[in-house]
Design a protein around this motif. Structure first.
Motif: not given
Length: 920
Positions: A146-147, A136-138, A76-81, A171-174
């Motif tokens: 995004d993070e 990846a992405g949402s 659910r989170t950047r850290t978790g990933f 699409p993502t920020v990439l």
């Protein structure tokens, strides 16, 4: 047969079927030099299959170590990933146990350290690494993806031999122009992934071999490739399935109008909604879980043909099988949005059925997959709070981001449900306590955790009970309940020690077991049971070695150094500091918060070496975190004494008085108050004044040796040496640490010089030399004036102890002398009533208010003020207060009129500043 290295590389890569379509042109694109390749296209275009083909077909020499990271609904989170990525690094041998725990700890509390942490791991490995990120992405803007994408860009910019391939629908920020400007990126879209006519031809022969050599094949091939929007892999396979079915049912039909067949098949599918109710029900039930293996699918659906049904869903493009680590069963992962839609569409016959499903999923996720956070979410949906508590204990410590996510889930529950479960209430309170905005709400959960924990502690296994007692001792510590906290800690410690040294223990409890040991040790320290606190910290150091968590071994040795420094054994403190390996500190722990205890211990050592500037420089690192550090009393004491040693005793007094007024509350522990009071008394001596009498506010606290010794100096300065002897005797009886014995001996020197009671001045000199020699304790020598030192050395020499005198002289030369205790003639002798008037004068300049509070007439107050001013040599209120403070008649660390309530009474309105943050 695959080599072990190649097999390891293919862990988590989706399993390829025998009917997979070769796509050499696209595989060649993935072999290109760009460090970042993005596959962004709708579902069913073959992104995942293409990446899996590339992973299998490309040699390790070309791609380096491969890491397949699939999106998981439990993350659910950047850290978790990134925690999951670190886990994969560890499983592949890129991270040793010791480094894994250090790096995980580094990002757990500070997500902004993630890029640096991953770069460090890759650079230490030193070989090419390719990350393959699937799904990846949402659809939602922002979020943790995004993070994660920003982290990927930063990593690729800093590590030249790293490569990333990302597949996703959105699409993502990439793909932004900003990222293209700083990084070489290859983007493959739906247009690139569309099937070519050659690929359609190959697929047609694989799927419908009966058409090979059939004159109708050319017409069918033309129809398949005529519409570009139909060239998705999933769409093509569905079309070919319809065609194959038509040939099986009408093998001799001359006209094969594919368009007509597809329209007819679509109408049939819509009419059947969805055509196979068994498959639809199976999908909706099993899609409640983010992943399923065959056994779980059987449990959830009750169907023995679950494996066949999952295979059918794979052929329909609903998801794919993922390889797990060796020895584990493969799992089926539904397409993310299909899973969400199917799960939302499920209507159970009764709410209890849905709770039962989520309970089953929670147990499978925790016990088979080890996905604790996802398991907790499903346990919450099952309303199984006991299982939530069980999982929380076994997933400790959660990264800060995951903890906040879980806290949001808990906040959606009725508060009464949380209050009924002590560990859940405690965990929720600790999360709320980290922020000033939510601290007021934390207290109610702390109280319920303490109260309900007592009631239910007998109904749980001994180890679980000891862990809860150790952590709940911290709750009672924050509530200021000194007796309760010590009792809990002493009961917990033997069980925690037995568990930590048991090779058959439940390893999932290691994280919370470490926390329980640490909190127990802190509680015993604040209970002034230094021996038990040392035992607990030594246990923590041994346990940290056992579980390869070197940063926790550092924590244990830092606390041991502080215990020794505060008790006056500087030799042992330095030895403990020398055992700290700076390389084992997580990088994010070097900010002054997590390593605060080491900093405080080093400040005390610097003070002992007469290096006040070094002590103050070290303590300055704690300034940004001072409001949330539990050891604020120790920081305040050593900082104020360092200022005094620097020649600024008045500034030290002001800092101590100001900080104590801001931080002290009804929950401040007696041991902290005694330390502050002792520091205030020593500062008064260094300022040429008199230490104040022990304030009434701590009369329920145990009599401390230092306070008794310093009180002896007070009555001595007031001209009553006969009252100093009983206080000095009490101090000597109570002295249990080197510091206590040193302060008592220094007080003895003062009393011996200023009374005619026949005290052995040389004996005190020998005691002081024993402490400076055996424990290297020197900083209290500042309390001896030049005259005291000369008398002490003379007494040793006159008694034939020249060697001891020479050694003590060397010790004394390292610490500058103080001014000594004020002479009796300088201290006004006030009556009890005059002291009361002086106390109230510090609070108000209105004589009528003083009279009302003392229940006397205004004239009586005027008369007492005249007498008071005369004794102080003052003519105004301001002069009277200034001279009273200089003479030690007002205690700056204990404001007048403030009474301390009973130490074990719970309170509900504790100031935020005295409610420190409790972390791992």
């Amino acid at each position: 047969m695959l080599t072990p290295e190649a097999a390891a590389d293919l862990q988590h890569v989706p399993r390829l079927t025998s009917r997979v379509l070769p796509r050499p042109a696209l595989l060649a694109r993935l072999d290109g030099p760009a460090p970042l390749t993005v596959l962004r296209a709708p579902g069913g275009t073959g992104k995942t299959t293409l990446m899996a083909q590339w992973a299998v077909a490309t040699s390790p020499d070309q791609r380096g170590t491969l890491m397949w990271i699939e999106a998981e609904n439990g993350t659910r989170t950047r850290t978790g990933f990134w925690m999951r990525v670190l886990g994969r690094f560890h499983a592949r041998g890129l991270l040793a146990d010791r480094a894994l725990y250090r790096e995980m700890a580094s990002i757990a509390d500070h997500a902004d350290t993630i890029p640096a942490t991953i770069c460090r791991v890759l650079e230490d490995h030193g070989q090419p690494v390719t990350l393959l990120l699937d799904d990846a992405g949402s659809a939602a803007d922002g979020g943790y993806w995004d993070e994660v994408c920003e982290d990927l860009v930063e990593i690729l910019r800093r590590v030249s031999f790293a490569r990333v391939v990302v597949a996703g629908r959105f699409p993502t920020v990439l793909e932004s122009a900003r990222i293209h400007a700083v990084l070489d990126i290859q983007v493959l879209t739906e247009e690139h992934l569309a099937l070519s006519l050659e690929e359609i031809s190959t697929l047609l022969d694989l799927a419908v071999p009966a058409l090979q050599g059939d004159p109708r094949r050319a017409g069918v091939l033309h129809q398949l490739g005529a519409v570009p929007s139909s060239r998705r892999l999933a769409s093509m396979r569905w079309s070919l399935g319809v065609l194959q079915h038509a040939l099986e049912t009408r093998p001799t039909e001359e006209d094969l109008d594919l368009d007509d067949l597809l329209v007819t098949a679509s109408r049939h599918e819509l009419a059947a909604r969805p055509g196979d109710p068994v498959l639809q029900e199976f999908l909706e039930v099993t899609a409640q879980s983010p992943l399923v293996d065959v056994d779980l699918a059987r449990q959830l659906s009750g169907r023995h043909d679950a494996e066949t049904l999952l295979g059918t869903l794979e052929q329909l493009g609903s998801g794919q099988w993922l390889r797990g680590p060796e020895g584990s069963a493969p799992v089926f992962q539904y397409s993310h949005h299909l899973r969400l839609a199917a799960a939302a569409n499920f209507t159970p016959p009764a709410p209890a059925r849905l709770r039962e499903l989520h309970s089953t999923i929670a147990h499978w996720l925790a016990e088979v997959r080890g996905e604790k956070l996802a398991a907790i979410e499903h346990a919450l949906r099952a309303e199984d709070m006991a299982h939530v508590e069980h999982l929380l204990m076994r997933s400790h410590p959660l990264p800060a981001e995951d903890a906040r996510h879980l806290s949001r889930l808990l906040q959606a529950l009725p508060a009464a449900r949380i209050h009924r479960h002590p560990m859940l209430a405690l965990w929720h309170a600790l999360v709320l306590n980290r922020s000033a905005d939510t601290q007021p709400r934390a207290m109610q959960f702390f109280v319920s955790a303490a109260m309900i924990g007592r009631v239910r502690s007998s109904s749980i296994p001994p180890l679980d009970r000891a862990i809860r007692q150790g952590i709940q001792s911290a709750v009672h510590r924050m509530l200021g309940q000194s007796r309760s906290m010590k009792d809990l800690a002493l009961r917990a410690l033997p069980v925690l020690e037995s568990a930590a040294e048991d090779p058959q223990r439940d390893r999932q409890l290691d994280g919370i077991l470490m926390t329980a040991i640490s909190q127990t040790a802190t509680t015993l320290f604040y209970a002034d049971d230094f021996a038990a606190a040392r035992d607990a910290r030594l246990l923590q150091a041994r346990f940290a070695e056992t579980v390869h968590r070197a940063h926790h071994r550092n924590v244990a040795h830092a606390h041991l150094a502080l215990i020794h420094a505060v008790s006056g054994d500087i030799t042992a403190s330095i030895a403990s500091l020398d055992r700290i390996d700076a390389e084992d500190w997580p990088h994010s722990w070097r900010s002054g918060y997590h390593d605060a205890v080491e900093i405080i211990a080093r400040a005390w050592v610097s003070l002992n070496e007469a290096r006040p500037e070094a002590a103050l420089t070290q303590l300055a690192r704690l300034d940004p975190h001072f409001a949330t550090i539990e050891y604020w009393d120790l920081i305040t004491a050593v900082r104020s004494l360092a200022l005094a040693q620097q020649g600024l005793p008045d500034e030290g007094e002001a800092f101590l008085a100001r900080t104590t007024a801001e931080r002290r509350s009804e929950r401040t522990l007696p041991s902290a108050l005694q330390r502050l009071e002792s520091a205030a008394a020593m500062l008064r001596i260094l300022a040429g004044g008199v230490p104040a009498r022990r304030p009434a506010g701590v009369r329920d606290a145990p009599v401390a040796a230092m306070l008794s010794a310093l009180s002896a100096l007070t009555v001595l300065a007031e001209g009553r040496p006969e009252e100093a002897l009983p206080l000095l005797a009490r101090a000597e009886l109570a002295a249990t640490t080197p510091l206590h014995r040193m302060i008592t001996a220094i007080a003895g020197v003062h009393v011996a010089r200023r009374s005619s009671q026949g005290l052995d001045l040389a004996g005190y000199g020998l005691q002081i030399r024993e402490l400076t020699g055996g424990h290297a304790l020197r900083w209290p020598l500042v309390l001896l004036s030049e005259g005291d030192r000369e008398a002490l050395l003379g007494a040793l020499t006159d008694s034939g102890r020249e060697q001891a005198a020479a050694l003590l002289e060397a010790d004394l030369s390292r610490i500058p002398p103080g001014t000594g205790v004020a002479e009796p003639s300088r201290v006004p002798q006030l009556t009890a009533r005059e002291r009361e008037v002086l106390t109230l004068l510090a609070e108000t300049d209105r004589r009528s208010e003083i009279a009302a509070r003392l229940f006397v007439s205004l004239n009586t107050v005027k008369a007492q003020l005249r007498s008071l001013y005369a004794k102080l040599g003052a003519s105004t209120r301001e002069q009277a207060l200034a001279r009273a403070i200089s003479a030690g008649l007002l205690h700056p660390a204990d404001p007048p009129g403030e009474d301390r309530p009973h130490a074990d009474r719970p309170h509900e309105n504790r100031p935020h500043a005295d409610r420190p943050r409790q972390d791992r």
